[in-house]
Design a protein around this motif. Structure first.
Motif, PDB file in Angstrom:
ATOM      1  N   PRO A 257      -2.928  -1.792   5.675  1.00 50.70           N
ATOM      2  CA  PRO A 257      -3.559  -0.514   6.238  1.00 50.70           C
ATOM      3  C   PRO A 257      -3.206  -0.408   7.620  1.00 50.70           C
ATOM      4  CG  PRO A 257      -4.993  -1.754   4.863  1.00 50.70           C
ATOM      5  CD  PRO A 257      -4.039  -2.524   5.068  1.00 50.70           C
ATOM      6  N   LEU A 258      -2.864   0.935   8.135  1.00 50.18           N
ATOM      7  CA  LEU A 258      -2.715   1.114   9.525  1.00 50.18           C
ATOM      8  C   LEU A 258      -3.817   2.182  10.006  1.00 50.18           C
ATOM      9  CD1 LEU A 258       1.118   1.356   9.514  1.00 50.18           C
ATOM     10  CD2 LEU A 258      -0.136  -0.480  10.372  1.00 50.18           C
ATOM     11  N   SER A 259      -3.663   2.252  11.306  1.00 51.86           N
ATOM     12  CA  SER A 259      -4.682   3.385  11.886  1.00 51.86           C
ATOM     13  C   SER A 259      -3.523   4.566  12.145  1.00 51.86           C
ATOM     14  CB  SER A 259      -5.265   3.312  13.079  1.00 51.86           C
ATOM     15  OG  SER A 259      -4.188   2.923  14.305  1.00 51.86           O
ATOM     16  N   VAL A 260      -3.891   5.686  12.342  1.00 51.04           N
ATOM     17  CA  VAL A 260      -3.007   6.880  12.591  1.00 51.04           C
ATOM     18  C   VAL A 260      -2.209   6.822  13.765  1.00 51.04           C
ATOM     19  CG1 VAL A 260      -2.859   9.304  13.179  1.00 51.04           C
ATOM     20  CG2 VAL A 260      -4.421   8.591  11.204  1.00 51.04           C
ATOM     21  N   THR A 261      -2.924   5.883  14.891  1.00 50.90           N
ATOM     22  CA  THR A 261      -1.870   5.547  15.940  1.00 50.90           C
ATOM     23  C   THR A 261      -0.916   4.668  15.620  1.00 50.90           C
ATOM     24  OG1 THR A 261      -3.945   6.009  17.392  1.00 50.90           O
ATOM     25  CG2 THR A 261      -2.262   4.510  18.293  1.00 50.90           C
TER      26      THR A 261
ATOM     27  N   LEU B 178       0.522   4.197  12.884  1.00 46.03           N
ATOM     28  CA  LEU B 178       1.649   4.611  12.106  1.00 46.03           C
ATOM     29  C   LEU B 178       2.578   5.588  13.085  1.00 46.03           C
ATOM     30  CD1 LEU B 178       2.860   5.681   9.150  1.00 46.03           C
ATOM     31  CD2 LEU B 178       1.114   7.592   9.526  1.00 46.03           C
ATOM     32  N   LEU B 179       2.053   6.333  14.041  1.00 48.76           N
ATOM     33  CA  LEU B 179       2.839   7.154  15.008  1.00 48.76           C
ATOM     34  C   LEU B 179       3.597   6.259  15.470  1.00 48.76           C
ATOM     35  CD1 LEU B 179       0.053   9.715  16.011  1.00 48.76           C
ATOM     36  CD2 LEU B 179       2.081  10.114  14.417  1.00 48.76           C
ATOM     37  N   GLU B 180       2.956   5.112  16.188  1.00 53.02           N
ATOM     38  CA  GLU B 180       3.935   3.978  16.859  1.00 53.02           C
ATOM     39  C   GLU B 180       5.214   3.658  16.041  1.00 53.02           C
ATOM     40  OE1 GLU B 180       0.932   0.951  17.999  1.00 53.02           O
ATOM     41  OE2 GLU B 180       0.228   2.541  19.662  1.00 53.02           O
ATOM     42  N   ARG B 181       4.929   3.429  14.927  1.00 51.29           N
ATOM     43  CA  ARG B 181       5.932   2.901  14.020  1.00 51.29           C
ATOM     44  C   ARG B 181       7.042   3.884  13.819  1.00 51.29           C
ATOM     45  NH1 ARG B 181       4.442  -0.804   9.092  1.00 51.29           N
ATOM     46  NH2 ARG B 181       3.584  -2.481  10.124  1.00 51.29           N
ATOM     47  N   MET B 182       6.685   5.214  13.948  1.00 55.02           N
ATOM     48  CA  MET B 182       7.667   6.355  13.591  1.00 55.02           C
ATOM     49  C   MET B 182       8.320   6.674  15.007  1.00 55.02           C
ATOM     50  SD  MET B 182       5.525   8.638  11.001  1.00 55.02           S
ATOM     51  CE  MET B 182       6.797   9.979  10.633  1.00 55.02           C
ATOM     52  N   GLY B 183       8.005   6.066  16.019  1.00 53.14           N
ATOM     53  CA  GLY B 183       8.492   6.638  17.212  1.00 53.14           C
ATOM     54  C   GLY B 183       7.787   8.065  17.822  1.00 53.14           C
ATOM     55  N   LEU B 184       7.004   8.262  17.446  1.00 51.89           N
ATOM     56  CA  LEU B 184       6.275   9.623  17.960  1.00 51.89           C
ATOM     57  C   LEU B 184       5.169   9.321  18.919  1.00 51.89           C
ATOM     58  CD1 LEU B 184       5.874  11.034  14.265  1.00 51.89           C
ATOM     59  CD2 LEU B 184       7.613  11.624  16.163  1.00 51.89           C
ATOM     60  N   THR B 185       4.777   8.414  19.561  1.00 50.28           N
ATOM     61  CA  THR B 185       3.954   8.050  20.736  1.00 50.28           C
ATOM     62  C   THR B 185       4.035   9.072  21.759  1.00 50.28           C
ATOM     63  OG1 THR B 185       3.557   5.828  20.123  1.00 50.28           O
ATOM     64  CG2 THR B 185       2.756   6.242  22.179  1.00 50.28           C
ATOM     65  N   GLY B 186       3.046   9.856  22.156  1.00 54.12           N
ATOM     66  CA  GLY B 186       2.958  10.566  23.262  1.00 54.12           C
ATOM     67  C   GLY B 186       3.691  11.950  23.050  1.00 54.12           C
ATOM     68  N   LYS B 187       4.106  12.172  21.888  1.00 58.31           N
ATOM     69  CA  LYS B 187       4.665  13.619  21.356  1.00 58.31           C
ATOM     70  C   LYS B 187       3.491  14.569  21.187  1.00 58.31           C
ATOM     71  CE  LYS B 187       9.209  11.963  20.304  1.00 58.31           C
ATOM     72  NZ  LYS B 187      10.402  12.132  21.127  1.00 58.31           N
TER      73      LYS B 187
ATOM     74  N   MET C 239       0.754  -1.100  -0.032  1.00 56.13           N
ATOM     75  CA  MET C 239       0.177   0.245  -0.053  1.00 56.13           C
ATOM     76  C   MET C 239       1.003   1.143  -0.047  1.00 56.13           C
ATOM     77  SD  MET C 239      -2.976   1.021   2.753  1.00 56.13           S
ATOM     78  CE  MET C 239      -2.312   2.080   3.849  1.00 56.13           C
ATOM     79  N   GLN C 240       0.784   2.200  -0.757  1.00 56.20           N
ATOM     80  CA  GLN C 240       1.408   3.412  -1.126  1.00 56.20           C
ATOM     81  C   GLN C 240       0.839   4.796  -0.511  1.00 56.20           C
ATOM     82  OE1 GLN C 240       4.548   4.096  -2.192  1.00 56.20           O
ATOM     83  NE2 GLN C 240       4.542   1.680  -2.185  1.00 56.20           N
ATOM     84  N   ILE C 241       1.079   5.302   0.391  1.00 52.88           N
ATOM     85  CA  ILE C 241       0.713   6.629   0.948  1.00 52.88           C
ATOM     86  C   ILE C 241       1.827   7.697   0.568  1.00 52.88           C
ATOM     87  CG2 ILE C 241      -0.828   5.553   2.819  1.00 52.88           C
ATOM     88  CD1 ILE C 241       1.052   6.610   4.755  1.00 52.88           C
ATOM     89  N   GLN C 242       1.459   9.098   0.781  1.00 53.85           N
ATOM     90  CA  GLN C 242       2.432  10.001   0.846  1.00 53.85           C
ATOM     91  C   GLN C 242       2.517  10.439   2.110  1.00 53.85           C
ATOM     92  OE1 GLN C 242       4.239  12.080  -1.709  1.00 53.85           O
ATOM     93  NE2 GLN C 242       3.723  10.179  -2.975  1.00 53.85           N
ATOM     94  N   LEU C 243       3.785  10.798   2.852  1.00 58.81           N
ATOM     95  CA  LEU C 243       3.938  10.747   4.319  1.00 58.81           C
ATOM     96  C   LEU C 243       4.764  12.109   4.328  1.00 58.81           C
ATOM     97  CD1 LEU C 243       3.661  10.287   7.201  1.00 58.81           C
ATOM     98  CD2 LEU C 243       5.435   8.594   7.277  1.00 58.81           C
TER      99      LEU C 243
ATOM    100  N   LEU D 113      -5.724   4.433   7.633  1.00 58.33           N
ATOM    101  CA  LEU D 113      -5.113   4.923   6.242  1.00 58.33           C
ATOM    102  C   LEU D 113      -5.547   4.139   5.061  1.00 58.33           C
ATOM    103  CD1 LEU D 113      -1.673   5.732   7.697  1.00 58.33           C
ATOM    104  CD2 LEU D 113      -3.458   7.165   7.302  1.00 58.33           C
ATOM    105  N   ALA D 114      -5.676   4.645   4.051  1.00 56.17           N
ATOM    106  CA  ALA D 114      -5.846   3.908   2.814  1.00 56.17           C
ATOM    107  C   ALA D 114      -5.163   4.261   1.528  1.00 56.17           C
ATOM    108  CB  ALA D 114      -7.397   4.243   2.266  1.00 56.17           C
ATOM    109  N   GLU D 115      -4.978   3.275   0.464  1.00 57.80           N
ATOM    110  CA  GLU D 115      -4.107   3.434  -0.660  1.00 57.80           C
ATOM    111  C   GLU D 115      -4.322   4.940  -1.021  1.00 57.80           C
ATOM    112  OE1 GLU D 115      -1.594   2.676  -3.562  1.00 57.80           O
ATOM    113  OE2 GLU D 115      -2.191   1.236  -1.980  1.00 57.80           O
ATOM    114  N   GLY D 116      -3.236   5.622  -1.554  1.00 58.25           N
ATOM    115  CA  GLY D 116      -3.178   6.910  -1.818  1.00 58.25           C
ATOM    116  C   GLY D 116      -3.411   8.184  -0.819  1.00 58.25           C
ATOM    117  N   ASP D 117      -3.612   7.682   0.350  1.00 58.98           N
ATOM    118  CA  ASP D 117      -3.724   8.934   1.300  1.00 58.98           C
ATOM    119  C   ASP D 117      -2.716   9.858   1.173  1.00 58.98           C
ATOM    120  OD1 ASP D 117      -6.318   8.310   1.929  1.00 58.98           O
ATOM    121  OD2 ASP D 117      -5.855   7.183   4.064  1.00 58.98           O
TER     122      ASP D 117
END
Length: 66
Positions: A15-19, A21-30, A1-5, A51-55
């Motif tokens: 597909p991931l939830s926003v939460t 995605l933030l966990e994967r990026m190490g941004l939890t709690g920021k 799945m491709q998104i623009q980040l 999140l969905a394809e192309g988001d």
């Protein structure tokens, strides 16, 4: 799945939830703001917003100064 980040192509295995995605990026709690397809996603909706394809996702982190 491709998104623009933050303006860059990003490939996700599934597909991931926003939460998630933030966990994967190490941004939890920021302190940050998440925009999905030009709409702000309230923190209270991060877990159920999938999140969905192309988001297009923009993540802006608040930085304090003084």
């Amino acid at each position: 799945m491709q998104i623009q980040l933050n303006g860059e192509a990003c490939s996700l295995d599934h597909p991931l939830s926003v939460t998630e995605l933030l966990e994967r990026m190490g941004l939890t709690g920021k302190r940050l703001a998440v925009e999905l397809n030009l709409e702000i996603v309230p923190r209270s909706e991060h877990a159920q917003t999938r999140l969905a394809e192309g988001d297009r996702v923009e993540i802006v982190q608040a930085i304090g100064g003084g």
